[in-house]
Design a protein around this motif. Structure first.
Motif, PDB file in Angstrom:
ATOM      1  N   PRO A   1      -1.153   4.585   1.729  1.00 41.47           N
ATOM      2  CA  PRO A   1      -1.950   3.764   2.634  1.00 41.47           C
ATOM      3  C   PRO A   1      -3.305   4.380   2.996  1.00 41.47           C
ATOM      4  O   PRO A   1      -3.390   5.577   3.288  1.00 41.47           O
TER       5      PRO A   1
ATOM      6  N   PRO B   1       6.596   3.881   1.211  1.00 39.76           N
ATOM      7  CA  PRO B   1       5.372   3.753   2.015  1.00 39.76           C
ATOM      8  C   PRO B   1       5.542   4.278   3.443  1.00 39.76           C
ATOM      9  O   PRO B   1       4.589   4.761   4.041  1.00 39.76           O
TER      10      PRO B   1
ATOM     11  N   PRO C   1       2.511   0.091 -13.724  1.00 43.72           N
ATOM     12  CA  PRO C   1       3.496   0.915 -14.425  1.00 43.72           C
ATOM     13  C   PRO C   1       3.149   1.140 -15.899  1.00 43.72           C
ATOM     14  O   PRO C   1       3.571   2.124 -16.500  1.00 43.72           O
TER      15      PRO C   1
ATOM     16  N   ASN D   1       9.755   0.848 -11.655  1.00 39.04           N
ATOM     17  CA  ASN D   1       9.561   2.264 -11.971  1.00 39.04           C
ATOM     18  C   ASN D   1       8.098   2.504 -12.327  1.00 39.04           C
ATOM     19  O   ASN D   1       7.721   2.606 -13.485  1.00 39.04           O
ATOM     20  N   ILE D   2       7.288   2.621 -11.266  1.00 36.15           N
ATOM     21  CA  ILE D   2       5.840   2.690 -11.439  1.00 36.15           C
ATOM     22  C   ILE D   2       5.435   3.892 -12.289  1.00 36.15           C
ATOM     23  O   ILE D   2       4.531   3.821 -13.111  1.00 36.15           O
ATOM     24  N   PHE D   3       6.105   5.022 -12.058  1.00 33.12           N
ATOM     25  CA  PHE D   3       5.802   6.218 -12.845  1.00 33.12           C
ATOM     26  C   PHE D   3       6.953   6.542 -13.776  1.00 33.12           C
ATOM     27  O   PHE D   3       7.312   7.708 -13.990  1.00 33.12           O
TER      28      PHE D   3
ATOM     29  N   GLN E   1       0.871  -1.181   0.000  1.00 30.10           N
ATOM     30  CA  GLN E   1       0.000   0.000   0.000  1.00 30.10           C
ATOM     31  C   GLN E   1       0.903   1.223   0.000  1.00 30.10           C
ATOM     32  O   GLN E   1       1.275   1.733   1.058  1.00 30.10           O
ATOM     33  N   ILE E   2       1.266   1.656  -1.188  1.00 35.71           N
ATOM     34  CA  ILE E   2       2.205   2.774  -1.278  1.00 35.71           C
ATOM     35  C   ILE E   2       1.546   4.061  -0.758  1.00 35.71           C
ATOM     36  O   ILE E   2       2.178   4.888  -0.128  1.00 35.71           O
TER      37      ILE E   2
ATOM     38  N   PHE F   1      10.157   2.400  -7.021  1.00 28.32           N
ATOM     39  CA  PHE F   1       9.621   1.792  -5.804  1.00 28.32           C
ATOM     40  C   PHE F   1      10.335   0.480  -5.566  1.00 28.32           C
ATOM     41  O   PHE F   1      10.381  -0.390  -6.447  1.00 28.32           O
TER      42      PHE F   1
ATOM     43  N   SER G   1       4.845   7.962   3.212  1.00 26.77           N
ATOM     44  CA  SER G   1       3.398   8.200   3.096  1.00 26.77           C
ATOM     45  C   SER G   1       2.720   8.008   4.457  1.00 26.77           C
ATOM     46  O   SER G   1       1.894   8.817   4.872  1.00 26.77           O
TER      47      SER G   1
ATOM     48  N   LEU H   1       9.465   6.333  -4.179  1.00 30.55           N
ATOM     49  CA  LEU H   1       8.207   6.069  -3.474  1.00 30.55           C
ATOM     50  C   LEU H   1       8.555   5.310  -2.209  1.00 30.55           C
ATOM     51  O   LEU H   1       9.308   4.339  -2.257  1.00 30.55           O
TER      52      LEU H   1
ATOM     53  N   MET I   1       8.650  10.355  -6.496  1.00 32.91           N
ATOM     54  CA  MET I   1       7.996   9.077  -6.824  1.00 32.91           C
ATOM     55  C   MET I   1       8.832   8.342  -7.875  1.00 32.91           C
ATOM     56  O   MET I   1       8.299   7.705  -8.790  1.00 32.91           O
TER      57      MET I   1
END
Lengths: 254, 252
Positions: free
Chosen positions: A177, B212, A202, B186-188, A174-175, B176, B215, B210, B173
């Motif tokens: 959350p 968690p 992605p 590399n999600i973004f 959960q990046i 991750f 966050s 990123l 970001m």
């Protein structure tokens, strides 16, 4: 992202005419996402022509009026409002079944103006996009209150970036959350519909960057499945509520 | 702290920069001019605070472990936290001016201004209101993908037109690392911010992954810099703060 994919999803039915209007004047992302970067708007006798992605999917954005990707639109509110009015009045949209309006974040000039200018016609409602964490939800509650204040019906909320499954080990992280219960809890508390949750993928960013439809490029992705479910229930709802006029949807984010 | 794009981490960076600068012994203030979406109070666990007046103006809310960071946000002026601020430009501009001139900030080494996305009323008014006060410059935040970079290019133009020095670009970001298997995704995407900095001839301040834990820390209003020094975003954030300190020392 949601606006662009909603437009693609609805336009998959070739019998429907879809219009996508980008009123994010400072940050017009729609041209790039739809593979239309560098396109210009043409004038005709009947007004400005939208730029067509498909025969049944037309797009308008301030991005098409800028000559360079570095051009900044540094306008105060009244000038932005003027352009939004022009987009609604002077663009030759033709016969449209769906008008999707992508908005910038916030609750300010652009949002007030679009609601005001479309008040003579019927806006089906707003789809509000959020991410799961409270820092995002606290702004979404304001957006919901804005909609209620201006009597804009709320179709529902989409929880985006909802979890990430590692492609290697398949564990979920959960990046962003949902520390206060995410959009689900918020929707319950505020009596609005949760339209769906879209996980991080992605490929979404890659497809958007290349101006391609993620739904077409990654048909098996869980994110695509979520999008299709949301779009399906959207179009079903509207078939159930027959109206002679077109469907106007505002996509708001915060 | 600017970006053309929403949701890229301006408020996060503003908050962490403030905490890092404070940790380095600086006197810090944060001015949150995102009037529609004021996030900073919650990120510092003061969302239920209120401001009051004194002879020299409004008293900011003091945050951080030693209550030494001064914060002003419209969040403190709302009757209810869910109240929407549905104002057109002129009203926003007036409040921003007040936030700059009528708040009793005290002696500060750094005032960090968190802005909403875009290049409009808030940005024009903030630059105008701060001009008499030796603006050090702007930090631009982007995520790596082209769609975000595309908007930040326009923000660079805004800075140039406004005569605002560009301190550098942060690519947020950026990647991750899975906590279970350490695979980096590399999600973004990756690299867009760095490329933009190169292309535009401005400093690149670094990539923030990123994280968690970051966050979560923001959700709970914790001091990430004090409490999570081993977390993946920590090195990048402290490095950015150090570069800002170095730049300001060279400038004076």
């Amino acid at each position: 992202t949601f606006s662009a994919l909603l437009a693609h999803g609805l336009a998959a039915d070739e019998t429907k005419q879809v219009a996508l209007l980008d009123i994010d004047i400072c940050g017009p992302s729609i041209p790039k996402m739809m593979g239309l970067e560098g396109e210009q708007v043409h004038q005709s006798g009947s007004g400005w022509s939208p730029v067509y992605v498909e025969e049944n999917l037309g797009v308008m954005s301030v991005g098409f009026l800028l000559s360079s990707p570095d051009d900044a639109v540094i306008w105060r509110g009244p000038k932005k409002n003027g352009l939004i009015k022009q987009f609604l009045r002077d663009v030759d949209w033709g016969e449209v079944d769906y008008l999707i309006v992508d908005t910038p974040p916030g609750t300010s000039d652009e949002h007030l103006s679009i609601v005001q200018y479309l008040s003579a016609t019927h806006i089906d409602g707003a789809v509000i996009v959020t991410t799961p964490q409270e820092v995002s939800l606290q702004d979404v509650r304001k957006e919901i209150n804005f909609c209620r204040k201006v009597k804009l019906p709320i179709i529902g909320v989409v929880e985006n970036m909802s979890g990430f499954v590692c492609p290697k080990c398949k564990n979920e992280s959960q990046i962003f959350p949902p520390t206060t219960g995410g959009a689900e809890k918020m929707c319950q508390n505020l009596n609005v519909s949760l339209l769906g949750k879209v996980p991080l993928d992605p490929q979404i960013g890659k497809s958007c960057d290349r101006g391609q439809s993620f739904l077409a490029e990654a048909p098996e992705s869980p994110a695509t499945l979520s999008y299709r479910n949301i779009i399906q229930s959207e179009s079903e709802n509207h078939c159930a509520n027959e109206s002679p006029r077109f469907r106007a949807l505002l996509c708001c984010a915060v | 702290v600017l970006s053309g794009k929403g949701g890229v981490g301006k408020s996060t960076l503003s908050t962490e920069l403030a905490l890092a600068l404070r940790s380095a012994g600086k006197r810090v203030g944060i001015l949150d001019v995102d009037l529609c979406g004021p996030s900073i109070p919650r990120m510092l666990r003061v969302q239920d605070s209120a401001v009051h007046q004194c002879d020299s103006g409004w008293v900011p809310v003091f945050v951080g472990q030693d209550k030494a960071i001064a914060l002003m946000s419209i969040g403190f002026l709302l009757e209810r936290p869910d109240d929407a601020v549905v104002w057109r430009g002129p009203k926003k501009n007036a409040l921003i001016k007040q936030f700059v001139t009528d708040v009793a900030w005290g002696e500060l080494d750094f005032l960090i201004v968190d802005t909403p996305p875009g290049t409009s009323d808030e940005h024009i008014s903030t630059v105008e209101a701060l001009r008499p006060y030796q603006l050090l410059g702007a930090i631009l935040v982007t995520t790596p993908q082209a769609v975000s970079v595309g908007d930040v290019r326009r923000e660079l133009t805004f800075c140039r037109k406004a005569g605002l020095r560009i301190l550098g670009i942060v690519e947020n970001m950026s990647g991750f690392v899975c906590s279970h298997c350490s695979e980096c995704t590399n999600i973004f995407s990756k690299g867009g911010g760095e490329e933009l900095a190169k292309h535009a001839g401005v400093p690149f301040l670094g990539c923030v992954p990123l994280d968690p834990q970051l966050s979560q820390s923001l959700e709970e209003g914790r001091d990430f810099i004090q409490e999570f020094p081993k977390s993946s975003a920590f090195p990048a954030l402290t490095h950015i703060a150090q570069q800002i300190v170095d730049t300001s020392q060279r400038s004076s």
